[in-house]
Design a protein around this motif. Structure first.
Motif, short mmCIF file in Angstrom:
data_model
loop_
_atom_site.label_atom_id
_atom_site.label_comp_id
_atom_site.label_asym_id
_atom_site.label_seq_id
_atom_site.Cartn_x
_atom_site.Cartn_y
_atom_site.Cartn_z
N VAL A 102 0.83 -1.19 0.00
CA VAL A 102 0.00 0.00 0.00
C VAL A 102 0.87 1.24 0.00
O VAL A 102 2.05 1.18 0.29
CB VAL A 102 -0.94 0.02 1.22
CG1 VAL A 102 -1.92 -1.12 1.14
CG2 VAL A 102 -0.15 -0.07 2.50
N PHE A 221 -1.74 -0.54 -5.85
CA PHE A 221 -2.82 0.24 -5.27
C PHE A 221 -2.78 1.67 -5.78
O PHE A 221 -1.71 2.25 -5.95
CB PHE A 221 -2.69 0.23 -3.75
CG PHE A 221 -3.68 1.11 -3.05
CD1 PHE A 221 -5.01 0.73 -2.95
CD2 PHE A 221 -3.30 2.33 -2.51
CE1 PHE A 221 -5.93 1.54 -2.31
CE2 PHE A 221 -4.21 3.14 -1.86
CZ PHE A 221 -5.53 2.74 -1.77
N GLN A 223 -5.17 5.54 -5.57
CA GLN A 223 -6.28 6.22 -4.92
C GLN A 223 -6.48 7.57 -5.56
O GLN A 223 -5.52 8.25 -5.91
CB GLN A 223 -5.93 6.41 -3.44
CG GLN A 223 -7.01 7.12 -2.66
CD GLN A 223 -6.68 7.17 -1.18
OE1 GLN A 223 -5.53 7.06 -0.80
NE2 GLN A 223 -7.68 7.32 -0.35
N ASP A 224 -7.73 7.93 -5.76
CA ASP A 224 -8.02 9.27 -6.26
C ASP A 224 -9.22 9.77 -5.48
O ASP A 224 -10.34 9.34 -5.71
CB ASP A 224 -8.31 9.22 -7.76
CG ASP A 224 -8.55 10.60 -8.33
OD1 ASP A 224 -8.03 11.57 -7.75
OD2 ASP A 224 -9.26 10.73 -9.34
N SER A 226 -11.82 9.69 -2.86
CA SER A 226 -12.33 8.58 -2.05
C SER A 226 -12.37 7.29 -2.85
O SER A 226 -12.67 6.23 -2.30
CB SER A 226 -13.73 8.93 -1.54
OG SER A 226 -14.59 9.12 -2.64
N GLN A 228 -10.78 4.19 -4.64
CA GLN A 228 -9.54 3.43 -4.56
C GLN A 228 -9.59 2.29 -5.55
O GLN A 228 -10.66 1.83 -5.92
CB GLN A 228 -9.39 2.86 -3.16
CG GLN A 228 -9.94 3.80 -2.10
CD GLN A 228 -9.13 3.80 -0.84
OE1 GLN A 228 -7.95 3.49 -0.85
NE2 GLN A 228 -9.77 4.16 0.25
N THR A 242 -12.23 -1.42 -8.55
CA THR A 242 -12.36 -0.04 -8.13
C THR A 242 -13.61 0.16 -7.29
O THR A 242 -14.67 -0.40 -7.61
CB THR A 242 -12.44 0.88 -9.37
OG1 THR A 242 -11.32 0.60 -10.20
CG2 THR A 242 -12.41 2.35 -8.98
N ASP A 244 -15.53 2.87 -3.96
CA ASP A 244 -15.47 3.93 -2.97
C ASP A 244 -15.54 3.26 -1.60
O ASP A 244 -16.50 3.41 -0.86
CB ASP A 244 -16.67 4.86 -3.20
CG ASP A 244 -16.49 6.18 -2.47
OD1 ASP A 244 -15.66 6.23 -1.54
OD2 ASP A 244 -17.18 7.15 -2.83
N ASP A 246 -13.14 1.39 1.85
CA ASP A 246 -11.84 1.50 2.50
C ASP A 246 -10.89 0.46 1.91
O ASP A 246 -11.31 -0.53 1.31
CB ASP A 246 -11.98 1.30 4.02
CG ASP A 246 -12.38 -0.11 4.35
OD1 ASP A 246 -11.50 -0.94 4.56
OD2 ASP A 246 -13.61 -0.37 4.34
N ARG A 247 -9.63 0.72 2.08
CA ARG A 247 -8.61 -0.06 1.39
C ARG A 247 -8.62 -1.54 1.80
O ARG A 247 -8.44 -2.42 0.98
CB ARG A 247 -7.25 0.57 1.70
CG ARG A 247 -6.13 -0.02 0.92
CD ARG A 247 -4.82 0.58 1.38
NE ARG A 247 -4.71 1.99 1.01
CZ ARG A 247 -3.85 2.82 1.57
NH1 ARG A 247 -3.04 2.40 2.51
NH2 ARG A 247 -3.78 4.08 1.17
N TRP B 90 -1.49 10.11 -8.55
CA TRP B 90 -1.26 8.74 -8.11
C TRP B 90 0.06 8.65 -7.38
O TRP B 90 0.18 8.07 -6.33
CB TRP B 90 -1.22 7.78 -9.29
CG TRP B 90 -2.40 7.90 -10.17
CD1 TRP B 90 -2.44 8.40 -11.42
CD2 TRP B 90 -3.74 7.55 -9.84
NE1 TRP B 90 -3.71 8.36 -11.90
CE2 TRP B 90 -4.54 7.86 -10.95
CE3 TRP B 90 -4.34 7.01 -8.70
CZ2 TRP B 90 -5.89 7.64 -10.97
CZ3 TRP B 90 -5.69 6.80 -8.72
CH2 TRP B 90 -6.46 7.11 -9.85
N ARG B 93 0.70 9.52 -3.74
CA ARG B 93 0.25 8.66 -2.66
C ARG B 93 0.94 7.32 -2.65
O ARG B 93 0.67 6.49 -1.83
CB ARG B 93 -1.26 8.44 -2.79
CG ARG B 93 -2.04 9.70 -2.60
CD ARG B 93 -3.51 9.39 -2.56
NE ARG B 93 -4.29 10.55 -2.23
CZ ARG B 93 -4.75 11.40 -3.14
NH1 ARG B 93 -4.47 11.22 -4.41
NH2 ARG B 93 -5.46 12.44 -2.78
#
Lengths: 263, 188
Positions: A102, A221, A223-224, A226, A228, A242, A244, A246-247, B90, B93
């Motif tokens: 991550v 991984f 993220q953009d 909310s 992911q 993909t 919205d 949590d990871r 990207w 992060r």
């Protein structure tokens, strides 16, 4: 440009003068203005030195030997081997158990290159997947082209268009049921999107694109906001899951997808 | 659930269709400059290599959209620029960044011993600028593009190039020389 003799000399004129973009009939005026303003002249002297320094500092980079991946022939056509050196551990990519790395974690160096073959840049791929998710996951009336009630037809159709056998993995164990799917196109050609929904109406999408000739990868991984995504390449297809979510939840779903495809 | 065995890959396509003026060789001729630009922009060589490779792939995939072959250099730069911008959010992060110190030390070694400290300082200062400022300084100052050409690469009006350039130069001057930033007067 204004050529009246008393037109004020602007900051833009001074930069244009320094960069050789000022019309000739205006140069004398700018130079007289600089001669009368030593502070200004000093400042532009520094800009000039700065530009020389830029050239001296970065200029030599042009003579550096190129890595193999940047020398033709470029890995592009289907079936041609990827030329870029793989930066992940091949054994790990092949392992049945996928490690999930991550953002911010260790080991980022070998995940950097989503490389070679026809899969496209990893950033470009996952950006397409996220964009498609954003467009269709909120769609109320037409979220999919072909619904889950015609799953066999959907899977057959998408497999044909992508040129690879697809399947719609079962995600009921994670609380998600297939809504359906659609054929999409991106810069590289056809792509498929499968949509799933849980009892609360939350949606996740799978985005799939052919990646013939590109090596398998481990999970990555992105993220953009909310939204992911986990994405990887496996057996000639690039996949992105993909949502919205949590990871941790999303990674469990991604592993479920991967497991369903490889069981 | 068993995964059906994938069919064998189709045979490789044999090179570009004839008649396409933009081929691998034409693109390859621009690659050393693209890589230099990308490295200075990204602040490290590994991101630069990823960017340039993505750029080559995208250019090859879209080569038929380029009508005027003499614009190949600018076209490649704008592809690279767009990839860089879309990749930024990207990368920000993702895992640990390659420190700019690596590039600073690397470039310092290419300089004469007496200039090494100055080169290192310059790379560090340059890296503190925003992406927008770095891009405009590199395109005009290193790649030798006109304001018009830089505007085309960045997809902004010429006036924006000029005002960005003025601000970028002043910001970099303060980073290098210290002192306070001159409020750059309205550009027009």
């Amino acid at each position: 440009m204004d050529t009246e003799p008393d037109a004020p000399v602007t900051e833009a004129d001074l930069h244009a003068w320094m960069d050789g973009e000022l019309p000739e009939d205006r140069r004398g005026e700018v130079e007289r203005h600089l001669a009368g303003n030593p502070d200004l002249a000093r400042r532009f002297e520094r800009y000039r030195a700065q530009r020389a320094m830029l050239q001296e500092t970065f200029g030599p980079l042009v003579d550096r030997p190129l890595p193999a991946a940047l020398v033709p022939p470029y890995a592009r056509s289907a079936g041609r081997p990827a030329v870029r050196p793989r930066r992940w551990l091949p054994a790990l990519a092949a392992a049945a158990v996928l490690l999930v790395f991550v953002a911010g974690g260790a080991g980022g160096w070998w995940l950097r290159g989503w490389s070679g073959g026809t899969g496209g840049g990893g950033a470009a791929f996952v950006a397409d997947a996220v964009a498609a998710h954003r467009v269709f996951a909120v769609e109320v009336r037409h979220p999919v082209e072909v619904g889950a009630d015609q799953e066999a037809h959907l899977v057959g159709w998408l497999s044909k268009r992508l040129g690879k056998p697809l399947q719609a993995p079962r995600l009921a164990a994670k609380g998600y049921d297939l809504v359906g799917g659609r054929l999409l196109s991106d810069a590289r050609g056809p792509a498929a999107q499968l949509m799933y929904q849980d009892a609360a109406g939350r949606r996740i999408t799978l985005y799939i694109r052919p990646a013939s000739g590109a090596p398998d990868t481990s999970f990555r991984f992105a993220q953009d906001g909310s939204v992911q995504a986990f994405y990887w390449r496996d057996s000639g297809l690039a996949w992105a899951v993909t949502g919205d979510l949590d990871r941790v939840t999303l990674s469990a779903i991604a592993e479920e997808v991967y497991g369903a495809l490889n069981s | 659930m068993p995964l059906p065995k994938p069919p064998p890959d189709p045979p490789p396509a044999n090179g570009p269709p004839t008649g396409s003026p933009v081929d691998e060789r034409a693109i390859a001729a621009h690659v050393p400059r693209l890589r230099r630009y990308a490295a200075a922009l990204a602040g490290n060589l590994s991101d630069a290599d990823d960017l340039v490779q993505d750029c080559i792939e995208k250019a090859l995939a879209n080569r038929h959209t380029l009508r005027d072959v003499t614009r190949l250099g600018g076209w490649l730069l704008s592809i690279l620029h767009n990839l860089h911008v879309s990749g930024l959010r990207w990368r920000r992060r993702r895992g640990p960044e390659v420190p700019v110190e690596d590039l600073a030390n690397d470039l310092a070694l290419s300089a004469a011993p007496a200039d090494r400290a100055e080169v290192r300082d310059f790379v560090r200062a340059f890296n503190q600028l925003t992406e927008e400022h770095r891009a405009v300084l590199l395109l005009t100052g290193l790649e030798g593009l006109s304001y018009r050409e830089a505007a085309d690469v960045l997809g902004v009006p010429v006036g924006t190039v000029m005002s960005r350039l003025a601000r970028a130069r002043e910001r970099l001057r303060v980073l290098l020389d210290g002192g306070t930033e001159q409020a750059v007067r309205r550009i027009k």
